[in-house]
Design a protein around this motif. Structure first.
Motif, PDB file in Angstrom:
ATOM      1  N   SER A 101       0.828  -1.211   0.000  1.00 50.68           N
ATOM      2  CA  SER A 101       0.000   0.000   0.000  1.00 50.68           C
ATOM      3  C   SER A 101       0.861   1.258   0.000  1.00 50.68           C
ATOM      4  N   LEU A 152       2.352   1.558  -3.605  1.00 45.18           N
ATOM      5  CA  LEU A 152       1.317   1.967  -4.553  1.00 45.18           C
ATOM      6  C   LEU A 152       0.923   3.431  -4.362  1.00 45.18           C
ATOM      7  N   SER A 153       0.813   3.861  -3.117  1.00 47.96           N
ATOM      8  CA  SER A 153       0.496   5.272  -2.877  1.00 47.96           C
ATOM      9  C   SER A 153       1.645   6.171  -3.315  1.00 47.96           C
ATOM     10  N   LEU A 193       1.170   6.123  -7.194  1.00 50.87           N
ATOM     11  CA  LEU A 193      -0.090   6.618  -7.747  1.00 50.87           C
ATOM     12  C   LEU A 193      -0.363   8.087  -7.439  1.00 50.87           C
ATOM     13  N   GLN A 226      -1.101  11.143 -10.290  1.00 49.05           N
ATOM     14  CA  GLN A 226      -2.348  11.902 -10.352  1.00 49.05           C
ATOM     15  C   GLN A 226      -2.119  13.381 -10.053  1.00 49.05           C
ATOM     16  N   ALA A 261     -11.893   7.872  -7.353  1.00 47.89           N
ATOM     17  CA  ALA A 261     -11.340   6.588  -7.786  1.00 47.89           C
ATOM     18  C   ALA A 261     -10.228   6.117  -6.847  1.00 47.89           C
ATOM     19  N   TYR A 262      -9.404   7.026  -6.406  1.00 46.20           N
ATOM     20  CA  TYR A 262      -8.320   6.657  -5.492  1.00 46.20           C
ATOM     21  C   TYR A 262      -8.885   6.222  -4.137  1.00 46.20           C
ATOM     22  N   VAL A 264     -11.849   4.859  -3.628  1.00 46.98           N
ATOM     23  CA  VAL A 264     -12.447   3.531  -3.845  1.00 46.98           C
ATOM     24  C   VAL A 264     -11.360   2.469  -3.911  1.00 46.98           C
ATOM     25  N   PHE A 265     -10.250   2.792  -4.577  1.00 43.99           N
ATOM     26  CA  PHE A 265      -9.115   1.866  -4.643  1.00 43.99           C
ATOM     27  C   PHE A 265      -8.604   1.528  -3.251  1.00 43.99           C
ATOM     28  N   LEU A 266      -8.444   2.546  -2.386  1.00 45.93           N
ATOM     29  CA  LEU A 266      -7.952   2.303  -1.032  1.00 45.93           C
ATOM     30  C   LEU A 266      -8.938   1.467  -0.217  1.00 45.93           C
ATOM     31  N   LEU A 324     -11.129  -0.746  -1.444  1.00 48.73           N
ATOM     32  CA  LEU A 324     -11.064  -2.118  -1.965  1.00 48.73           C
ATOM     33  C   LEU A 324      -9.786  -2.824  -1.517  1.00 48.73           C
ATOM     34  N   PHE A 325      -8.672  -2.093  -1.518  1.00 50.25           N
ATOM     35  CA  PHE A 325      -7.403  -2.674  -1.054  1.00 50.25           C
ATOM     36  C   PHE A 325      -7.529  -3.092   0.409  1.00 50.25           C
TER      37      PHE A 325
END
Length: 98
Positions: free
Chosen positions: A51, A54-55, A58, A62, A69-70, A72-74, A76-77
């Motif tokens: 994590s 990826l942060s 990402l 951005q 979207a970010y 929601v990604f966090l 879901l992760f």
């Protein structure tokens, strides 16, 4: 004040929770050993590392303007991590003979 509390609270808990306990053990001449928790320890460390990486990748991609979207990604992760950690803890996920 809220932002500083987010970081300061964690640092305070780490210093007094872990640091004070280890300091007291040192004064009692006890050996401090950190033991891994098997597969669960690897799952926890791997998810944290993944994590963070990826942060780290990402967010600059951005241009530091994070949208829905970010978020929601966090979420879901986190859900996937929590599912894998719980399945590992209850023995549903294991490696060979471990």
């Amino acid at each position: 004040m809220a932002i500083s509390a987010c970081f300061g609270g964690i640092i305070f808990n780490m210093l007094f929770g872990v640091g004070l306990g280890c300091l007291l053990q040192l004064f009692n001449h006890q050996v401090i050993t950190l033991e891994s928790n098997g597969l669960l320890g690897w799952v926890l460390a791997g998810a944290l590392g993944l994590s963070l990486v990826l942060s780290f990748v990402l967010v600059p991609l951005q241009r530091f303007h994070l949208g829905r979207a970010y978020g929601v990604f966090l979420l879901l992760f986190y859900i996937v991590f929590l599912l894998v950690a719980l399945l590992t803890e209850f023995g549903k996920i294991h490696i060979g003979g471990v």
